[in-house]
Write a protein that holds these residues in place. Structure first.
Motif, mmCIF file in Angstrom:
data_model
loop_
_atom_site.group_PDB
_atom_site.id
_atom_site.type_symbol
_atom_site.label_atom_id
_atom_site.label_comp_id
_atom_site.label_asym_id
_atom_site.label_seq_id
_atom_site.Cartn_x
_atom_site.Cartn_y
_atom_site.Cartn_z
ATOM 1 N N ILE A 170 0.839 -1.204 0.000
ATOM 2 C CA ILE A 170 0.000 0.000 0.000
ATOM 3 C C ILE A 170 0.878 1.260 0.000
ATOM 4 C CG2 ILE A 170 -1.678 1.342 1.376
ATOM 5 C CD1 ILE A 170 -2.860 -1.407 2.218
ATOM 6 N N LYS A 171 1.984 1.211 0.788
ATOM 7 C CA LYS A 171 2.867 2.389 0.858
ATOM 8 C C LYS A 171 3.494 2.695 -0.511
ATOM 9 C CE LYS A 171 6.713 4.498 3.247
ATOM 10 N NZ LYS A 171 7.372 4.894 2.026
ATOM 11 N N THR A 172 3.859 1.633 -1.236
ATOM 12 C CA THR A 172 4.432 1.835 -2.581
ATOM 13 C C THR A 172 3.405 2.565 -3.473
ATOM 14 O OG1 THR A 172 5.436 -0.339 -2.251
ATOM 15 C CG2 THR A 172 5.666 0.647 -4.439
ATOM 16 N N CYS A 173 2.159 2.106 -3.390
ATOM 17 C CA CYS A 173 1.115 2.750 -4.198
ATOM 18 C C CYS A 173 0.921 4.206 -3.784
ATOM 19 C CB CYS A 173 -0.218 2.002 -4.052
ATOM 20 S SG CYS A 173 -0.211 0.486 -4.970
ATOM 21 N N LEU A 174 0.901 4.428 -2.451
ATOM 22 C CA LEU A 174 0.702 5.804 -1.966
ATOM 23 C C LEU A 174 1.845 6.706 -2.422
ATOM 24 C CD1 LEU A 174 -0.740 5.309 1.637
ATOM 25 C CD2 LEU A 174 -1.909 6.164 -0.398
ATOM 26 N N ASP A 175 3.084 6.165 -2.448
ATOM 27 C CA ASP A 175 4.227 6.958 -2.947
ATOM 28 C C ASP A 175 3.990 7.377 -4.387
ATOM 29 O OD1 ASP A 175 5.523 6.893 -0.597
ATOM 30 O OD2 ASP A 175 6.911 5.250 -1.117
ATOM 31 N N LYS A 176 3.467 6.441 -5.156
ATOM 32 C CA LYS A 176 3.209 6.753 -6.577
ATOM 33 C C LYS A 176 2.113 7.819 -6.709
ATOM 34 C CE LYS A 176 4.934 2.694 -8.867
ATOM 35 N NZ LYS A 176 4.655 1.292 -9.095
ATOM 36 N N ILE A 177 1.096 7.642 -5.817
ATOM 37 C CA ILE A 177 0.015 8.649 -5.833
ATOM 38 C C ILE A 177 0.598 10.018 -5.489
ATOM 39 C CG2 ILE A 177 -2.089 9.411 -4.621
ATOM 40 C CD1 ILE A 177 -2.794 6.395 -4.394
ATOM 41 N N ASN A 178 1.478 10.037 -4.477
ATOM 42 C CA ASN A 178 2.119 11.277 -4.057
ATOM 43 C C ASN A 178 2.870 11.934 -5.216
ATOM 44 O OD1 ASN A 178 2.543 13.149 -2.148
ATOM 45 N ND2 ASN A 178 4.389 12.185 -1.302
ATOM 46 N N GLN A 179 3.643 11.100 -5.933
ATOM 47 C CA GLN A 179 4.394 11.638 -7.085
ATOM 48 C C GLN A 179 3.430 12.179 -8.147
ATOM 49 O OE1 GLN A 179 6.810 8.360 -8.397
ATOM 50 N NE2 GLN A 179 8.011 8.353 -6.494
ATOM 51 N N GLY A 180 2.348 11.442 -8.345
ATOM 52 C CA GLY A 180 1.335 11.863 -9.343
ATOM 53 C C GLY A 180 0.744 13.218 -8.979
ATOM 54 N N VAL A 181 0.452 13.377 -7.669
ATOM 55 C CA VAL A 181 -0.107 14.659 -7.213
ATOM 56 C C VAL A 181 0.914 15.773 -7.441
ATOM 57 C CG1 VAL A 181 -0.885 15.944 -5.174
ATOM 58 C CG2 VAL A 181 -1.696 13.614 -5.561
ATOM 59 N N ASP A 182 2.192 15.479 -7.138
ATOM 60 C CA ASP A 182 3.252 16.481 -7.361
ATOM 61 C C ASP A 182 3.308 16.886 -8.827
ATOM 62 O OD1 ASP A 182 3.950 16.573 -4.773
ATOM 63 O OD2 ASP A 182 5.728 15.275 -4.928
ATOM 64 N N ARG A 183 3.211 15.881 -9.679
ATOM 65 C CA ARG A 183 3.283 16.168 -11.123
ATOM 66 C C ARG A 183 2.096 17.034 -11.575
ATOM 67 N NH1 ARG A 183 5.686 11.263 -12.008
ATOM 68 N NH2 ARG A 183 3.770 10.100 -12.428
ATOM 69 N N ALA A 184 0.901 16.658 -11.068
ATOM 70 C CA ALA A 184 -0.299 17.440 -11.442
ATOM 71 C C ALA A 184 -0.154 18.885 -10.949
ATOM 72 C CB ALA A 184 -1.537 16.799 -10.834
ATOM 73 N N ASN A 185 0.415 18.988 -9.719
ATOM 74 C CA ASN A 185 0.664 20.317 -9.153
ATOM 75 C C ASN A 185 1.604 21.116 -10.030
ATOM 76 O OD1 ASN A 185 -0.561 21.314 -6.950
ATOM 77 N ND2 ASN A 185 0.637 20.106 -5.486
ATOM 78 N N HIS A 186 2.673 20.453 -10.457
ATOM 79 C CA HIS A 186 3.682 21.116 -11.282
ATOM 80 C C HIS A 186 3.049 21.589 -12.600
ATOM 81 C CE1 HIS A 186 7.519 22.041 -13.069
ATOM 82 N NE2 HIS A 186 7.280 21.201 -14.085
ATOM 83 N N THR A 187 2.202 20.696 -13.167
ATOM 84 C CA THR A 187 1.537 21.059 -14.429
ATOM 85 C C THR A 187 0.684 22.317 -14.241
ATOM 86 O OG1 THR A 187 1.426 18.733 -14.949
ATOM 87 C CG2 THR A 187 0.023 20.169 -16.262
ATOM 88 N N ILE A 188 -0.078 22.337 -13.150
ATOM 89 C CA ILE A 188 -0.937 23.510 -12.905
ATOM 90 C C ILE A 188 -0.074 24.759 -12.723
ATOM 91 C CG2 ILE A 188 -2.541 24.553 -11.253
ATOM 92 C CD1 ILE A 188 -3.747 21.772 -10.901
ATOM 93 N N GLN A 201 13.024 11.964 -18.025
ATOM 94 C CA GLN A 201 12.448 12.694 -16.895
ATOM 95 C C GLN A 201 11.019 13.169 -17.223
ATOM 96 O OE1 GLN A 201 14.268 12.902 -14.114
ATOM 97 N NE2 GLN A 201 15.840 11.745 -15.229
ATOM 98 N N THR A 202 10.251 13.308 -16.161
ATOM 99 C CA THR A 202 8.886 13.808 -16.396
ATOM 100 C C THR A 202 8.918 15.336 -16.563
ATOM 101 O OG1 THR A 202 8.566 14.025 -14.041
ATOM 102 C CG2 THR A 202 7.734 12.011 -15.046
ATOM 103 N N GLY A 203 7.894 15.874 -17.163
ATOM 104 C CA GLY A 203 7.819 17.331 -17.376
ATOM 105 C C GLY A 203 6.595 17.641 -18.218
ATOM 106 N N THR A 204 6.298 18.915 -18.330
ATOM 107 C CA THR A 204 5.103 19.279 -19.095
ATOM 108 C C THR A 204 5.437 19.771 -20.505
ATOM 109 O OG1 THR A 204 5.216 21.551 -18.354
ATOM 110 C CG2 THR A 204 3.921 20.072 -16.992
ATOM 111 N N GLY A 205 6.702 20.121 -20.711
ATOM 112 C CA GLY A 205 7.062 20.691 -22.008
ATOM 113 C C GLY A 205 6.697 22.169 -22.111
ATOM 114 N N LEU A 206 6.484 22.792 -20.939
ATOM 115 C CA LEU A 206 6.090 24.220 -20.961
ATOM 116 C C LEU A 206 7.218 25.150 -20.514
ATOM 117 C CD1 LEU A 206 2.500 24.065 -19.420
ATOM 118 C CD2 LEU A 206 3.105 24.539 -21.778
ATOM 119 N N GLY A 207 8.210 24.558 -19.786
ATOM 120 C CA GLY A 207 9.258 25.382 -19.159
ATOM 121 C C GLY A 207 9.930 26.351 -20.119
#
Ligand code: ATP
Ligand code: MG
Length: 473
Positions: free
Chosen positions: A279-297, A424-430
């Motif tokens: 479960i912790k592994t999944c939550l870590d991934k969710i955390n990263q996903g939220v960070d990425r969505a945050n970064h995109t916004i 690496q992940t990114g939005t392509g907007l930088g």
């Protein structure tokens, strides 16, 4: 001021009244000055004429009654002359009645008198004077002849006033009568000049809520043109704002779809997991996903705020070297974790200031360093240089990463463009944001390969303010 029309009509009328009254008053003043001597002169002429006529004492005594009778007949005699204008005749009668005389012999006996001369023989001053007889004020002229005869000429004071003021009173009446038509005339011409404003306001009123096309200034008076131009410029800014907002909403919806779908998958997987570790592994991934969505916004918002049509009126003098140092310090921990050496040139132009937007400049530096760290392998070096040239500042960020192929160095500035195969992940907007900020500050940006090795050299040039004081004012 509730109505321009009312304001103009009222004030123009007040102005006209004031000017004409001033003209009348000055006329009155100068009229007195010119009319009085004429009236007095008539009295003097009459006195001396009478004296000449009554030269001889015996003749004078003999003919005095004849004089009286003839003078008494003046008014009736005049009527026998042909006059068309009755008003003129009336005025003539009134005037004939006005100048009166009395002649006294050396013993003070009354020799001759005009019919309406004052009855009381009050002593008049020599020459010109004023006397009141039976509550009537008279202007007098007394002549003592060589034969010790006294000739007194009387002119009623009210007649003199009437002559002096009559013309002006009529002028005042005429002016008062012209006020209503003048007001109407002013009302009509002012209304006509305001027609075009009414048309413009009707045009705006009838518009659809999303019609932000400029208002035509064709028939608009020059005085109102600047106002319409400002409204058009406001429309233009609103139009850009609408476009930006709708683009932001579309981009956000599009860009957040993927990370949200990924998050949902992770949540579903987490629900089926049994052990806490899984479960912790999944939550870590969710955390990263939220960070990425945050970064995109964040990136989308920054993009929206730094678009070229945004009027960034918060321009101030920004200390460039401080911005560079601050952003490097913020990235130092991330670089340290990956054993990347971050360095800054020695002879930093500490007094470097540019006229710009501080948050935007931080964002620029932030994106360049973020890219350099993110796309560089561990244990490499990133060197930042800030130099002052004659009329510009040069900022360089050089890394030892994979660099960007020559053919793609223009494309990476496009929105959402990412080099294929980037791990690496990114939005392509930088870099698009960086490009916008550079344009906003009227600078230039180039991407180059690093001499003798791999890596990317990003070079940003920003113009130095020509005259700092002018800008601050
Ligand atoms: N220093 C660099 N070294 C190598 N490739 C780079 C470097 N900087 C940018 N790139 C390439 O250019 C692409 C566009 O970069 P850009 O900064 O615009 O977007 P991003 O980094 O992918 O996303 P974001 O900056 O929004 O997080 C990147 O995906 C990457 O492939
Ligand atoms: Mg980036």
């Amino acid at each position: 001021m509730r109505s321009i029309r009312q304001f103009l009509v009222a004030n123009l009328l007040i102005g006209v009244l004031f000017a004409t009254n001033l003209a009348i008053l000055s006329n009155l003043y100068f009229g007195y000055k010119t009319i009085r001597p004429h009236l007095d002169a008539q009295m003097v002429i009459m006195a001396y004429s009478l004296d000449a006529f009554l030269q001889d004492e015996a003749y004078a005594t003999k003919h005095a009654s004849g004089v009286n009778a003839r003078v008494a007949h003046f008014s009736t005699a005049i009527q026998s002359f042909p006059y068309d204008d009755q008003a003129y005749l009336d005025e003539l009668h009134r005037s004939l009645d006005n100048i009166q005389f009395k002649v006294f012999n050396h013993r003070g006996q009354l020799l001759a008198s005009s019919p309406n001369a004052p009855k009381l023989n009050r002593a008049a001053p020599m020459g010109f004077g004023t006397t009141t007889i039976h509550q009537e004020k008279w202007r007098t002229f007394q002549l003592v002849t060589k034969k010790n005869r006294r000739i007194v000429i009387y002119h009623p004071h009210h007649t003199r006033l009437y002559i002096e003021e009559n013309a002006n009173t009529k002028a005042i009446i005429i002016i008062l009568l012209t006020i209503p038509p003048l007001g109407l005339f002013l009302w009509i011409i002012i209304s006509r000049s305001l027609v075009s404003i009414g048309q413009a306001s009707r045009e705006i009123k009838q518009r659809a809520h999303n019609n932000l096309n400029p208002i035509s200034t064709d028939n608009i008076p020059v005085e109102i043109k600047p106002l319409i131009a400002e409204i058009n410029s406001l429309f233009d800014r609103l139009h850009s704002n609408f476009l930006r907002e709708s683009r932001f909403a579309a981009d956000a919806a599009h860009e957040l779809k993927t990370p949200l779908a990924a998050l949902k998958t992770h949540v579903q997987v987490a629900q089926s997991m049994r052990t806490a570790k899984e479960i912790k592994t999944c939550l870590d991934k969710i955390n990263q996903g939220v960070d990425r969505a945050n970064h995109t916004i964040d990136q989308l918002l920054t993009l929206s705020r730094t678009m070229p049509d945004v009027h960034m009126n918060a321009h101030t003098l920004v200390p460039l070297s401080q911005v560079v140092k601050q952003v490097i310090a913020e990235h130092a921990p991330t670089a340290l974790k990956r054993d990347i050496a971050l360095s800054l040139n020695d002879q930093l132009p500490e007094d470097a200031v540019i006229f710009g937007h501080d948050i935007a400049l931080q964002t620029l530096m932030n994106n360049l360093l973020d890219n350099a760290i993110r796309y560089s392998p561990d244990q490499t070096e990133i060197h930042v240089t800030l130099m002052a040239d004659h009329d510009e500042y040069i900022l360089e960020v050089v890394d030892q990463g994979p660099g960007i192929p020559q053919a793609l160095r223009e494309r990476v500035f496009e929105r959402f463009y990412r080099v294929i195969g980037t791990q690496q992940t990114g939005t392509g907007l930088g870099l698009n944001i960086v490009h916008q900020i550079v344009a906003l500050h009227k600078g230039r940006i180039t991407l180059d390969s690093v001499d003798g090795g791999t890596g990317l050299k990003v070079r940003v040039t920003l113009p130095r303010p020509q005259d700092i004081h002018t800008h601050i004012d």
